[in-house]
Design a protein around this motif. Sequence first.
Motif, PDB file in Angstrom:
ATOM      1  N   LYS A  86       5.249  14.861   0.414  1.00  0.00           N
ATOM      2  CA  LYS A  86       5.938  13.576   0.374  1.00  0.00           C
ATOM      3  C   LYS A  86       7.060  13.560  -0.653  1.00  0.00           C
ATOM      4  O   LYS A  86       7.785  12.579  -0.771  1.00  0.00           O
ATOM      5  CB  LYS A  86       4.940  12.454   0.054  1.00  0.00           C
ATOM      6  CG  LYS A  86       3.789  12.326   1.034  1.00  0.00           C
ATOM      7  CD  LYS A  86       2.839  11.216   0.616  1.00  0.00           C
ATOM      8  CE  LYS A  86       1.681  11.064   1.596  1.00  0.00           C
ATOM      9  NZ  LYS A  86       0.779  12.217   1.565  1.00  0.00           N
ATOM     10  N   MET A  87       7.214  14.637  -1.404  1.00  0.00           N
ATOM     11  CA  MET A  87       8.232  14.687  -2.452  1.00  0.00           C
ATOM     12  C   MET A  87       9.628  14.670  -1.844  1.00  0.00           C
ATOM     13  O   MET A  87       9.909  15.381  -0.884  1.00  0.00           O
ATOM     14  CB  MET A  87       8.054  15.958  -3.296  1.00  0.00           C
ATOM     15  CG  MET A  87       8.927  16.016  -4.533  1.00  0.00           C
ATOM     16  SD  MET A  87       8.447  14.777  -5.748  1.00  0.00           S
ATOM     17  CE  MET A  87       9.880  14.804  -6.831  1.00  0.00           C
ATOM     18  N   SER A  88      10.512  13.831  -2.425  1.00  0.00           N
ATOM     19  CA  SER A  88      11.887  13.772  -1.959  1.00  0.00           C
ATOM     20  C   SER A  88      12.712  14.848  -2.656  1.00  0.00           C
ATOM     21  O   SER A  88      12.296  15.427  -3.657  1.00  0.00           O
ATOM     22  CB  SER A  88      12.475  12.385  -2.244  1.00  0.00           C
ATOM     23  OG  SER A  88      13.841  12.354  -1.933  1.00  0.00           O
ATOM     24  N   ASP A  89      13.903  15.091  -2.139  1.00  0.00           N
ATOM     25  CA  ASP A  89      14.755  16.119  -2.732  1.00  0.00           C
ATOM     26  C   ASP A  89      15.738  15.555  -3.744  1.00  0.00           C
ATOM     27  O   ASP A  89      16.607  16.263  -4.234  1.00  0.00           O
ATOM     28  CB  ASP A  89      15.506  16.886  -1.636  1.00  0.00           C
ATOM     29  CG  ASP A  89      16.396  15.961  -0.811  1.00  0.00           C
ATOM     30  OD1 ASP A  89      16.375  14.739  -1.046  1.00  0.00           O
ATOM     31  OD2 ASP A  89      17.098  16.464   0.081  1.00  0.00           O
ATOM     32  N   VAL A 101      16.284  19.003 -10.376  1.00  0.00           N
ATOM     33  CA  VAL A 101      14.867  19.304 -10.604  1.00  0.00           C
ATOM     34  C   VAL A 101      14.030  18.799  -9.435  1.00  0.00           C
ATOM     35  O   VAL A 101      13.125  19.492  -8.948  1.00  0.00           O
ATOM     36  CB  VAL A 101      14.389  18.673 -11.921  1.00  0.00           C
ATOM     37  CG1 VAL A 101      12.879  18.852 -12.073  1.00  0.00           C
ATOM     38  CG2 VAL A 101      15.102  19.300 -13.114  1.00  0.00           C
ATOM     39  N   ALA A 102      14.314  17.573  -8.964  1.00  0.00           N
ATOM     40  CA  ALA A 102      13.583  17.012  -7.824  1.00  0.00           C
ATOM     41  C   ALA A 102      13.782  17.873  -6.580  1.00  0.00           C
ATOM     42  O   ALA A 102      12.836  18.108  -5.814  1.00  0.00           O
ATOM     43  CB  ALA A 102      14.041  15.586  -7.558  1.00  0.00           C
ATOM     44  N   SER A 103      15.006  18.358  -6.381  1.00  0.00           N
ATOM     45  CA  SER A 103      15.282  19.228  -5.233  1.00  0.00           C
ATOM     46  C   SER A 103      14.487  20.530  -5.334  1.00  0.00           C
ATOM     47  O   SER A 103      13.941  21.024  -4.332  1.00  0.00           O
ATOM     48  CB  SER A 103      16.780  19.519  -5.160  1.00  0.00           C
ATOM     49  OG  SER A 103      17.077  20.391  -4.098  1.00  0.00           O
ATOM     50  N   LEU A 104      14.400  21.094  -6.550  1.00  0.00           N
ATOM     51  CA  LEU A 104      13.618  22.307  -6.755  1.00  0.00           C
ATOM     52  C   LEU A 104      12.141  22.059  -6.473  1.00  0.00           C
ATOM     53  O   LEU A 104      11.469  22.874  -5.820  1.00  0.00           O
ATOM     54  CB  LEU A 104      13.803  22.812  -8.188  1.00  0.00           C
ATOM     55  CG  LEU A 104      12.954  24.014  -8.610  1.00  0.00           C
ATOM     56  CD1 LEU A 104      13.303  25.237  -7.757  1.00  0.00           C
ATOM     57  CD2 LEU A 104      13.147  24.317 -10.087  1.00  0.00           C
ATOM     58  N   MET A 105      11.623  20.911  -6.954  1.00  0.00           N
ATOM     59  CA  MET A 105      10.221  20.569  -6.701  1.00  0.00           C
ATOM     60  C   MET A 105       9.952  20.455  -5.209  1.00  0.00           C
ATOM     61  O   MET A 105       8.906  20.905  -4.723  1.00  0.00           O
ATOM     62  CB  MET A 105       9.875  19.256  -7.408  1.00  0.00           C
ATOM     63  CG  MET A 105       9.857  19.338  -8.925  1.00  0.00           C
ATOM     64  SD  MET A 105       9.623  17.725  -9.708  1.00  0.00           S
ATOM     65  CE  MET A 105       7.990  17.275  -9.107  1.00  0.00           C
ATOM     66  N   ARG A 106      10.887  19.856  -4.470  1.00  0.00           N
ATOM     67  CA  ARG A 106      10.712  19.710  -3.024  1.00  0.00           C
ATOM     68  C   ARG A 106      10.671  21.072  -2.347  1.00  0.00           C
ATOM     69  O   ARG A 106       9.851  21.304  -1.446  1.00  0.00           O
ATOM     70  CB  ARG A 106      11.863  18.871  -2.444  1.00  0.00           C
ATOM     71  CG  ARG A 106      11.747  18.674  -0.929  1.00  0.00           C
ATOM     72  CD  ARG A 106      10.516  17.844  -0.594  1.00  0.00           C
ATOM     73  NE  ARG A 106      10.270  17.798   0.837  1.00  0.00           N
ATOM     74  CZ  ARG A 106       9.525  18.684   1.495  1.00  0.00           C
ATOM     75  NH1 ARG A 106       8.954  19.712   0.850  1.00  0.00           N
ATOM     76  NH2 ARG A 106       9.319  18.553   2.784  1.00  0.00           N
ATOM     77  N   ASP A 107      11.534  21.992  -2.763  1.00  0.00           N
ATOM     78  CA  ASP A 107      11.555  23.321  -2.164  1.00  0.00           C
ATOM     79  C   ASP A 107      10.284  24.104  -2.485  1.00  0.00           C
ATOM     80  O   ASP A 107       9.868  24.972  -1.695  1.00  0.00           O
ATOM     81  CB  ASP A 107      12.774  24.100  -2.661  1.00  0.00           C
ATOM     82  CG  ASP A 107      14.085  23.544  -2.124  1.00  0.00           C
ATOM     83  OD1 ASP A 107      14.033  22.810  -1.118  1.00  0.00           O
ATOM     84  OD2 ASP A 107      15.145  23.833  -2.718  1.00  0.00           O
ATOM     85  N   MET A 108       9.654  23.808  -3.628  1.00  0.00           N
ATOM     86  CA  MET A 108       8.441  24.511  -4.028  1.00  0.00           C
ATOM     87  C   MET A 108       7.199  23.966  -3.333  1.00  0.00           C
ATOM     88  O   MET A 108       6.176  24.640  -3.279  1.00  0.00           O
ATOM     89  CB  MET A 108       8.263  24.410  -5.555  1.00  0.00           C
ATOM     90  CG  MET A 108       9.336  25.143  -6.348  1.00  0.00           C
ATOM     91  SD  MET A 108       9.230  24.814  -8.129  1.00  0.00           S
ATOM     92  CE  MET A 108       7.635  25.562  -8.503  1.00  0.00           C
ATOM     93  N   CYS A 109       7.301  22.735  -2.803  1.00  0.00           N
ATOM     94  CA  CYS A 109       6.152  22.107  -2.151  1.00  0.00           C
ATOM     95  C   CYS A 109       6.099  22.486  -0.671  1.00  0.00           C
ATOM     96  O   CYS A 109       7.120  22.869  -0.080  1.00  0.00           O
ATOM     97  CB  CYS A 109       6.246  20.583  -2.271  1.00  0.00           C
ATOM     98  SG  CYS A 109       6.047  19.962  -3.955  1.00  0.00           S
ATOM     99  N   PRO A 110       4.931  22.378  -0.032  1.00  0.00           N
ATOM    100  CA  PRO A 110       4.834  22.632   1.414  1.00  0.00           C
ATOM    101  C   PRO A 110       5.692  21.649   2.206  1.00  0.00           C
ATOM    102  O   PRO A 110       6.098  20.597   1.692  1.00  0.00           O
ATOM    103  CB  PRO A 110       3.340  22.420   1.706  1.00  0.00           C
ATOM    104  CG  PRO A 110       2.656  22.574   0.393  1.00  0.00           C
ATOM    105  CD  PRO A 110       3.618  22.098  -0.643  1.00  0.00           C
TER     106      PRO A 110
END
Length: 277
Positions: A189-192, A176-185
């Motif tokens: 600062k989001m990690s994967d 889920v964190a990896s998906l959030m990172r890919d969705m962000c610019p």
Amino acid sequence: MRDNREWMYNRLEGKFLSPTFANKVGEFIAFATTKDNFVLDGMMKCPCAKCRNIPYQDIDTVKEHLYKFGFKPNYFQWVYHGELHSQKNSQSSGSTSTEDASNPYISMVQDAFAQEGHLEDIEEEPHPSFKKFFDMLKAAQDPLYDGSKLSLLAAVVRLANIKCEYNIPIKGVDDVASLMRDMCPDESKMSDSFSKTKKLLAGLELPHQRIHVCPNGCMLFWKEHKDLKECLYCKESRYKTIRENGNYSPHCVLIYFPIGPRLQRLYETKSTAEKMR
């Protein structure tokens, strides 16, 4: 002057839902949904007697829970839904700013470290014992990326809350964190991975001990029994597998929170300090 909120605890008229309560719940929802810092992605903390302002729920679920369970006890001041502390509390808090009061994550960091501070007041590198505090305060203030309603701390806290609420395995939360990172610019600062971003929450943790437990609940592998490899009573093995690094993986683990730090945190936190007399 805040209106009389005795209606919050008069949910029923006989066996049926009170029309007054239903109307007032609608007013509460309307108030809370105007607060950008408290309603994120169409979700808000549920103040019902079951959820007690811990999980985020969608608006319809919050309304349904309030109809079914009513409000949590003594929630007359809606601090988790955008209402500032009373004037009396604001005066007693000294340097707490309006901005801090409207950001629950800043308040959470300040309560956890039992102090208040602002990054703009720092003229030199802080002492190592306080650096973690200022890092978390910065994470609570800075947006995840330009234009984001969420701060880095808010994103990590919500991700951790979802993991605990639905008992999602670490690997699932990492995805889920990896998906959030890919969705962000790209500048986000989001990690994967959750394993990286959750390090930010280390400063909020209470001191605790991890104690291995017999898989059948017979005993703790603790104190004089800490080196045993199997249960004294059922002879069940303490460990289930050997990890890649050579360490053994226990069947069950008990997390013990010593009472002293727990009481200190209750006294240090604004929302519970008054109830600790």
